[in-house]
Scaffold this motif. Sequence first.
Motif, mmCIF file in Angstrom:
data_model
loop_
_atom_site.group_PDB
_atom_site.id
_atom_site.type_symbol
_atom_site.label_atom_id
_atom_site.label_comp_id
_atom_site.label_asym_id
_atom_site.label_seq_id
_atom_site.Cartn_x
_atom_site.Cartn_y
_atom_site.Cartn_z
ATOM 1 N N LEU A 310 0.812 -1.220 0.000
ATOM 2 C CA LEU A 310 0.000 0.000 0.000
ATOM 3 C C LEU A 310 0.847 1.272 0.000
ATOM 4 C CD1 LEU A 310 -2.693 -1.209 2.527
ATOM 5 C CD2 LEU A 310 -3.051 -0.747 0.098
ATOM 6 N N LEU A 313 1.977 1.864 -3.512
ATOM 7 C CA LEU A 313 0.844 2.235 -4.362
ATOM 8 C C LEU A 313 0.404 3.673 -4.118
ATOM 9 C CD1 LEU A 313 -1.169 -1.093 -4.067
ATOM 10 C CD2 LEU A 313 -0.080 -0.206 -6.154
ATOM 11 N N THR A 336 -6.267 2.183 -4.702
ATOM 12 C CA THR A 336 -5.443 1.836 -3.529
ATOM 13 C C THR A 336 -6.260 1.941 -2.247
ATOM 14 O OG1 THR A 336 -3.475 2.671 -4.674
ATOM 15 C CG2 THR A 336 -3.293 2.340 -2.297
#
Length: 379
Positions: A310, A313, A336
């Motif tokens: 994450l 991203l 995301t």
Amino acid sequence: MNHLRKILFIFILSFIANVAYSQETDPNEFVQPEVNPVIDLADIQRKIVYPEIAKRLEMEGKVVVQVLLGKDGLPMKYIIRESAAAILDTAAAHAVMMATSYKPAYEKGKPISVWVAIPVTFRLRNPNSNFSDEENLFRNWTVLINAVKDTPSEAAFTYYRGMEYFKKAKYELAESDFHRTQELGQSYDNFETVLLKNTDTTANPLDAKSLKKRAQRYQENSLYSYALRDYTTILALQPNDLETYTARAGVFKKLGNINSSIAELQKLLTLKPNDTSMYVNIGWYYYEQEMFDSSLAYSKKAVEHDAENLTALYNIALVHLRLGNYDVAEGQYTDTYKLDQRKKANASWGAIQDLKNLVRLNVRQDEARKILSKVFKRS
């Protein structure tokens, strides 16, 4: 003068309950008389006169006056046990010696002469001041140093301010003051000497484990240049020490040397080519340098190793926003954030802060606000 009128001068006379009494012949030898002498603190306080020049220089401090009380209860002589500044020492001693309400100590029913240590604290306080006590302390030192500039006292007061900075763990300021003292040609301790005297910094220069402990201690205390020296020595002893490469990268960053920090992480990649966190960190370091193409490339490499990372991203979305690719950025943030919610990772907090920073810095401000509102439902 208007500034001085605003100052409320508070003369605080401190008295320690377990005050030290010494025999007449030796003020350094403690004795405990059967009956303690009587010291009228209010009387001493009334005798204190704050020197005008000390007011103007905003000087404060504690003076410990050790006074010899005679068998008749009168002060006979004094010594300064703890000094604040010569002018305050004199004022404190004058008040102690001028007081007339003492009563002597007694031993076996007879009055005896004893030395009594009396702490006197001089403090100026401006009720309208927005400065903390610590800030006022250093402001006062600065005023004092400026008042004696280009005299032999400048080095002494600069050194003493440096010691105060050191005690408060303001090491960069302390080091600057100690360096200035050396420049003035005075033989006071330099920063490293003070450090060795006041910190547990022992380490075997050929033992990586003890060096690492010391380096970590330096780093915890923001002594980054000293930590860097030890980490470099460790890598000479253990060239493939991954933990030390990571630590040294962090130290380089703290010292503002982002390029060296990136180079350090790239060395780590040769040792751990599949470490996703290395790609994430390098991508972020490049972002901080506004090298967006490189930042994007390393963030994408991180995603190649971990498709659901994450942090990487969100960083990709942020870089696209900075590059002006709004639609791509919005789509990346949306996808995301959905993944973030599905994983219940709550990684969005960092992404939201990054966007708020853009708003605060007036960088892509309108676009950042739009994404905050549309994707994260934040204002």
